[in-house]
Scaffold this active site. Structure first.
Site, PDB file in Angstrom:
ATOM      1  N   LYS A 164       5.283 -16.603  -9.501  1.00 12.35           N
ATOM      2  CA  LYS A 164       6.565 -16.301  -8.845  1.00 12.35           C
ATOM      3  C   LYS A 164       7.379 -17.569  -8.638  1.00 12.35           C
ATOM      4  CE  LYS A 164       6.096 -12.107  -6.142  1.00 12.35           C
ATOM      5  NZ  LYS A 164       5.911 -11.479  -4.844  1.00 12.35           N
ATOM      6  N   GLU A 198      12.664  -7.496  10.298  1.00 14.46           N
ATOM      7  CA  GLU A 198      13.723  -7.352   9.295  1.00 14.46           C
ATOM      8  C   GLU A 198      14.009  -5.872   9.061  1.00 14.46           C
ATOM      9  OE1 GLU A 198      15.780  -9.594   7.900  1.00 14.46           O
ATOM     10  OE2 GLU A 198      16.620  -7.686   7.268  1.00 14.46           O
ATOM     11  N   PHE A 199      15.299  -5.537   8.938  1.00 14.05           N
ATOM     12  CA  PHE A 199      15.691  -4.131   8.771  1.00 14.05           C
ATOM     13  C   PHE A 199      16.338  -3.843   7.426  1.00 14.05           C
ATOM     14  CE2 PHE A 199      15.603  -5.055  13.317  1.00 14.05           C
ATOM     15  CZ  PHE A 199      14.755  -4.064  13.772  1.00 14.05           C
ATOM     16  N   ASN A 218      19.687  12.886   3.693  1.00  5.82           N
ATOM     17  CA  ASN A 218      19.659  13.357   2.301  1.00  5.82           C
ATOM     18  C   ASN A 218      18.293  13.960   2.015  1.00  5.82           C
ATOM     19  OD1 ASN A 218      22.239  12.334   1.713  1.00  5.82           O
ATOM     20  ND2 ASN A 218      21.366  10.298   1.451  1.00  5.82           N
ATOM     21  N   GLY A 238       9.252   7.636   0.544  1.00 11.10           N
ATOM     22  CA  GLY A 238       8.205   6.778  -0.005  1.00 11.10           C
ATOM     23  C   GLY A 238       8.577   5.330   0.233  1.00 11.10           C
ATOM     24  N   CYS A 296       7.350   0.779   2.908  1.00 10.84           N
ATOM     25  CA  CYS A 296       7.427   0.619   4.366  1.00 10.84           C
ATOM     26  C   CYS A 296       7.206   1.876   5.200  1.00 10.84           C
ATOM     27  CB  CYS A 296       8.755  -0.026   4.710  1.00 10.84           C
ATOM     28  SG  CYS A 296       8.823  -1.663   3.975  1.00 10.84           S
ATOM     29  N   LYS A 325      13.140   4.964  -4.834  1.00 14.45           N
ATOM     30  CA  LYS A 325      14.537   5.327  -4.576  1.00 14.45           C
ATOM     31  C   LYS A 325      15.362   4.567  -5.610  1.00 14.45           C
ATOM     32  CE  LYS A 325      15.749   1.684  -1.373  1.00 14.45           C
ATOM     33  NZ  LYS A 325      16.383   1.361  -0.120  1.00 14.45           N
ATOM     34  N   ARG A 327       6.011   1.414  -5.038  1.00 22.40           N
ATOM     35  CA  ARG A 327       4.967   1.582  -4.022  1.00 22.40           C
ATOM     36  C   ARG A 327       5.211   2.887  -3.246  1.00 22.40           C
ATOM     37  NH1 ARG A 327       5.060  -4.358  -1.321  1.00 22.40           N
ATOM     38  NH2 ARG A 327       7.240  -4.262  -1.932  1.00 22.40           N
TER      39      ARG A 327
HETATM   40  P1  NAD Z   1       5.885  -8.474  -0.860  1.00 23.72           P
HETATM   41  O1  NAD Z   1       4.525  -7.969  -1.092  1.00 23.72           O
HETATM   42  O2  NAD Z   1       6.997  -8.131  -1.805  1.00 23.72           O
HETATM   43  O3  NAD Z   1       5.825 -10.076  -0.778  1.00 23.72           O
HETATM   44  C1  NAD Z   1       4.922 -10.790  -0.006  1.00 23.72           C
HETATM   45  C2  NAD Z   1       4.739 -12.171  -0.643  1.00 23.72           C
HETATM   46  O4  NAD Z   1       3.958 -12.988   0.221  1.00 23.72           O
HETATM   47  C3  NAD Z   1       4.020 -12.160  -1.987  1.00 23.72           C
HETATM   48  O5  NAD Z   1       4.800 -12.819  -2.959  1.00 23.72           O
HETATM   49  C4  NAD Z   1       2.705 -12.930  -1.721  1.00 23.72           C
HETATM   50  O6  NAD Z   1       2.258 -13.674  -2.824  1.00 23.72           O
HETATM   51  C5  NAD Z   1       3.126 -13.830  -0.580  1.00 23.72           C
HETATM   52  N1  NAD Z   1       2.023 -14.343   0.244  1.00 23.72           N
HETATM   53  C6  NAD Z   1       1.021 -13.654   0.813  1.00 23.72           C
HETATM   54  N2  NAD Z   1       0.230 -14.491   1.515  1.00 23.72           N
HETATM   55  C7  NAD Z   1       0.756 -15.731   1.398  1.00 23.72           C
HETATM   56  C8  NAD Z   1       0.406 -17.022   1.907  1.00 23.72           C
HETATM   57  N3  NAD Z   1      -0.661 -17.201   2.697  1.00 23.72           N
HETATM   58  N4  NAD Z   1       1.172 -18.070   1.564  1.00 23.72           N
HETATM   59  C9  NAD Z   1       2.234 -17.915   0.765  1.00 23.72           C
HETATM   60  N5  NAD Z   1       2.634 -16.715   0.273  1.00 23.72           N
HETATM   61  C10 NAD Z   1       1.894 -15.644   0.581  1.00 23.72           C
HETATM   62  O7  NAD Z   1       6.275  -8.027   0.610  1.00 23.72           O
HETATM   63  P2  NAD Z   1       7.701  -7.570   1.193  1.00 23.72           P
HETATM   64  O8  NAD Z   1       8.077  -6.249   0.646  1.00 23.72           O
HETATM   65  O9  NAD Z   1       8.638  -8.698   1.107  1.00 23.72           O
HETATM   66  O10 NAD Z   1       7.295  -7.336   2.721  1.00 23.72           O
HETATM   67  C11 NAD Z   1       6.953  -8.396   3.569  1.00 23.72           C
HETATM   68  C12 NAD Z   1       6.914  -7.889   4.995  1.00 23.72           C
HETATM   69  O11 NAD Z   1       8.225  -7.478   5.400  1.00 23.72           O
HETATM   70  C13 NAD Z   1       6.025  -6.668   5.233  1.00 23.72           C
HETATM   71  O12 NAD Z   1       5.461  -6.766   6.507  1.00 23.72           O
HETATM   72  C14 NAD Z   1       6.990  -5.502   5.180  1.00 23.72           C
HETATM   73  O13 NAD Z   1       6.534  -4.397   5.917  1.00 23.72           O
HETATM   74  C15 NAD Z   1       8.212  -6.112   5.822  1.00 23.72           C
HETATM   75  N6  NAD Z   1       9.486  -5.504   5.427  1.00 23.72           N
HETATM   76  C16 NAD Z   1       9.691  -5.169   4.116  1.00 23.72           C
HETATM   77  C17 NAD Z   1      10.936  -4.649   3.739  1.00 23.72           C
HETATM   78  C18 NAD Z   1      11.201  -4.227   2.310  1.00 23.72           C
HETATM   79  O14 NAD Z   1      12.233  -3.634   2.070  1.00 23.72           O
HETATM   80  N7  NAD Z   1      10.336  -4.519   1.357  1.00 23.72           N
HETATM   81  C19 NAD Z   1      11.950  -4.507   4.694  1.00 23.72           C
HETATM   82  C20 NAD Z   1      11.695  -4.899   6.014  1.00 23.72           C
HETATM   83  C21 NAD Z   1      10.458  -5.403   6.368  1.00 23.72           C
HETATM   84  C1  UGA Z   2      13.334   1.198   4.915  1.00 24.57           C
HETATM   85  C2  UGA Z   2      14.372   1.106   6.048  1.00 24.57           C
HETATM   86  O1  UGA Z   2      15.534   1.847   5.669  1.00 24.57           O
HETATM   87  C3  UGA Z   2      14.763  -0.349   6.320  1.00 24.57           C
HETATM   88  O2  UGA Z   2      15.646  -0.393   7.436  1.00 24.57           O
HETATM   89  C4  UGA Z   2      13.491  -1.145   6.637  1.00 24.57           C
HETATM   90  O3  UGA Z   2      13.799  -2.504   6.820  1.00 24.57           O
HETATM   91  C5  UGA Z   2      12.501  -0.994   5.500  1.00 24.57           C
HETATM   92  O4  UGA Z   2      12.209   0.406   5.279  1.00 24.57           O
HETATM   93  C6  UGA Z   2      11.214  -1.676   5.843  1.00 24.57           C
HETATM   94  O5  UGA Z   2      10.814  -1.717   6.968  1.00 24.57           O
HETATM   95  O6  UGA Z   2      10.624  -2.183   4.904  1.00 24.57           O
HETATM   96  P1  UGA Z   2      13.421   1.032   2.260  1.00 24.57           P
HETATM   97  O7  UGA Z   2      11.987   1.419   2.319  1.00 24.57           O
HETATM   98  O8  UGA Z   2      13.833  -0.088   1.394  1.00 24.57           O
HETATM   99  O9  UGA Z   2      13.948   0.690   3.732  1.00 24.57           O
HETATM  100  O10 UGA Z   2      14.241   2.299   1.755  1.00 24.57           O
HETATM  101  P2  UGA Z   2      15.055   3.502   2.429  1.00 24.57           P
HETATM  102  O11 UGA Z   2      16.412   3.479   1.887  1.00 24.57           O
HETATM  103  O12 UGA Z   2      14.908   3.538   3.879  1.00 24.57           O
HETATM  104  O13 UGA Z   2      14.294   4.749   1.800  1.00 24.57           O
HETATM  105  C7  UGA Z   2      12.942   5.027   2.121  1.00 24.57           C
HETATM  106  C8  UGA Z   2      12.545   6.362   1.522  1.00 24.57           C
HETATM  107  O14 UGA Z   2      13.227   7.431   2.170  1.00 24.57           O
HETATM  108  C9  UGA Z   2      12.886   6.496   0.033  1.00 24.57           C
HETATM  109  O15 UGA Z   2      11.857   7.181  -0.629  1.00 24.57           O
HETATM  110  C10 UGA Z   2      14.162   7.305   0.037  1.00 24.57           C
HETATM  111  O16 UGA Z   2      14.393   8.013  -1.151  1.00 24.57           O
HETATM  112  C11 UGA Z   2      13.921   8.233   1.213  1.00 24.57           C
HETATM  113  N1  UGA Z   2      15.157   8.742   1.828  1.00 24.57           N
HETATM  114  C12 UGA Z   2      16.013   7.904   2.451  1.00 24.57           C
HETATM  115  C13 UGA Z   2      15.420  10.108   1.791  1.00 24.57           C
HETATM  116  O17 UGA Z   2      14.630  10.907   1.231  1.00 24.57           O
HETATM  117  N2  UGA Z   2      16.560  10.571   2.390  1.00 24.57           N
HETATM  118  C14 UGA Z   2      17.437   9.751   3.007  1.00 24.57           C
HETATM  119  O18 UGA Z   2      18.448  10.261   3.538  1.00 24.57           O
HETATM  120  C15 UGA Z   2      17.157   8.388   3.042  1.00 24.57           C
END
Ligand code: NAD
Ligand code: UGA
Length: 436
Positions: A35, A150-151, A251, A257, A260, A321, A328
């Site tokens: 990465k 983070e949201f 929606n 899915g 999160c 989505k 995932r």
């Molecule tokens: P991700 O799996 O995409 O990325 C995590 C990264 O951390 C990976 O690249 C991994 O290699 C790295 N990592 C792990 N251990 C490490 C270490 N010790 N040192 C350096 N790097 C390391 O995860 P993500 O989707 O970005 O989610 C991260 C967190 O944020 C989760 O807790 C998730 O629930 C939260 N979150 C995710 C979203 C989202 O939309 N994906 C939104 C809000 C919050």
């Molecule tokens: C969601 C939250 O929206 C973010 O605020 C949060 O930060 C994030 O999780 C997280 O904690 O990681 P995300 O998973 O990226 O974000 O996607 P969403 O847009 O929320 O959709 C989640 C799932 O719900 C998808 O499968 C989507 O298709 C479904 N969905 C969403 C519906 O079926 N109907 C809707 O009206 C909205």
């Protein structure tokens, strides 16, 4: 401020780039060498609109760098964001091993004050565990901990980060609060919600649980519409116009899915069980969402008298989505897997998620992958829309009609135009439509 962000996934990379664009000097660290090598060559390892442009911009301003060397990255840092994964463990709880490993490494490699901010989604109490680990591994280190969940949503991540409804900052002293306010000083003050660490950690899970509940609620209303003849689109719009309810996240679809909602609602349930608190509403949401995907498979099977074996089914959409390559806990993938087990002959397509899906579905020989949507529909007995990619609305359905074996469409995202499709001679069905 000099900031280190650990983890360059969806959250870490977006946060790092955005913090750099706000004027901070940011080093993004990941232990995944691949990465980091890509990022150094300006290649974004995930699909997220706008990230590449932002990377080039902040690189030009010399505000961002990438490294696998946490020790080096911590040298000049005042603040460290932990943004690593917290996947679901076997028992449904959040796996904190990555977060806690970061805490240990931060302790081992730091020799000056650090504000350690947890951005990963973590169960209540994790911040204090992080503090304990740092204290244990570096008793002389001057540090504070903070929670800053983070949201952002995938697919909309930059805009969500830069235009947040609120920024939640949980601290247990004024020094940490002041530094976090400095990090976010470019945002309007009223957007910043300051609270204690415990509440901040709970806010994140409560938000995701509420949004997931809203989705399950509207999906169940769609079930009722299917049996009564009600119009789910109009129902959803009308209840959403009540400002106490709000029109967003109503929606209908194949269930929620993504990386999160499914894991976070399991995790909050787990925390509650540990504290002997019953969250019966959340339990119901989990059940409702699980049943949902089974119902979708049943809906598809009903086209073929319950037996999909050998039927050519085109599945349009694999990502959980639109606007992401993330699969995932994708409802589309769960449905494809089930249909593949039932021996359907599947032709699947997506705009960004094919590579990830190929790996995930490699065990099945009855799934063919197509970059070209039209090719996926060739000779199909049924087309299923499983992800709400905008591009599907613009397809040439007159052309598709000439390609398919049987002009039948099941739209699990309610995105297509019924009148247009019916005028073309399609048997078009969608979520909430009365079964015929
Ligand atoms: P991700 O799996 O995409 O990325 C995590 C990264 O951390 C990976 O690249 C991994 O290699 C790295 N990592 C792990 N251990 C490490 C270490 N010790 N040192 C350096 N790097 C390391 O995860 P993500 O989707 O970005 O989610 C991260 C967190 O944020 C989760 O807790 C998730 O629930 C939260 N979150 C995710 C979203 C989202 O939309 N994906 C939104 C809000 C919050
Ligand atoms: C969601 C939250 O929206 C973010 O605020 C949060 O930060 C994030 O999780 C997280 O904690 O990681 P995300 O998973 O990226 O974000 O996607 P969403 O847009 O929320 O959709 C989640 C799932 O719900 C998808 O499968 C989507 O298709 C479904 N969905 C969403 C519906 O079926 N109907 C809707 O009206 C909205």
């Amino acid at each position: 401020m000099n900031i280190t962000v650990i983890g360059t996934g969806y959250v870490g990379l977006v946060s790092g780039l955005c913090l750099a664009s706000l004027g901070h000097r940011v080093i993004c660290v990941d232990k995944d060498e691949n990465k980091i090598a890509k990022l150094k060559q300006d290649i974004i390892p995930i699909f997220e609109p706008g990230l590449k442009e932002l990377l080039l911009e902040v690189k030009k301003q010399q505000k961002i760098s990438f490294s696998t060397d946490l020790k080096l990255a911590l040298n000049d840092a005042q603040a460290v964001f932990i943004a690593v994964g917290t996947p679901q463990d076997e028992d449904g709880s959040a796996d904190l091993s990555y977060v806690l490993a970061c805490a240990k490494e931060i302790a081992q490699y730091s020799n000056s004050y650090k504000l350690v901010i947890t951005k990963s989604t973590v169960p209540v109490g994790t911040g204090f565990m992080v503090a304990e680990i740092i204290k244990k591994n570096n008793p002389n280190l001057d540090f504070d901990i903070a929670s800053n969940p983070e949201f952002l949503r995938e697919g909309n991540a930059l805009s969500d980060f830069m235009n947040p409804d609120r920024i939640v900052v949980g601290t247990n002293n004024d020094r940490a609060k002041k530094l976090l306010k400095e990090i976010y000083e470019k945002f309007p003050e009223e957007k910043i919600v300051t609270t204690d660490i415990t509440t901040s950690e709970l806010i994140k899970y409560a938000s995701n649980s509420f949004l997931a509940t809203k989705i399950s609620f509207i999906n169940e209303m769609a079930d009722l519409c299917e049996k009564t003849g009600g119009n789910i689109g109009e129902l959803s719009r009308a209840i959403g116009l009540d400002s106490r309810i709000g029109g967003k996240f109503l929606n209908v679809g194949p269930g929620f899915g993504g990386s999160c909602f499914p894991k976070d609602i399991m995790a909050i349930l787990n925390v509650a069980a540990e504290k002997k608190v019953e969250l019966s509403l959340i339990s119901s949401v989990i059940k409702s969402n699980k049943i949902r995907q089974e119902k979708m498979v049943e809906k598809i099977a009903n086209y073929f008298g319950g037996n999909v074996a050998g039927k050519k089914i085109a599945i349009l959409g694999l990502a959980f989505k639109a606007n992401t390559d993330d699969i995932r806990y994708s409802p589309a993938i769960l449905i494809v897997k089930k249909l593949a087990q039932l021996k359907a002959s599947l032709k699947v397509s997506d705009f960004e998620a094919i590579e990830n899906s190929k790996k995930e579905l490699s065990e099945f020989s009855n799934i063919e992958f197509f970059e070209d949507v039209y090719a996926a529909t060739k000779d199909a007995d049924l087309i299923v829309i499983a992800t709400e990619w905008n591009e599907y609305k613009k397809l040439d359905f007159a052309k598709i009609k000439t390609l398919v074996k049987s002009p039948k469409i099941l739209d699990l995202r309610n995105i297509l135009d019924a009148k247009n499709l019916e005028a073309l001679g399609f048997d078009y069905n969608y979520i909430g439509r009365r079964q015929h």
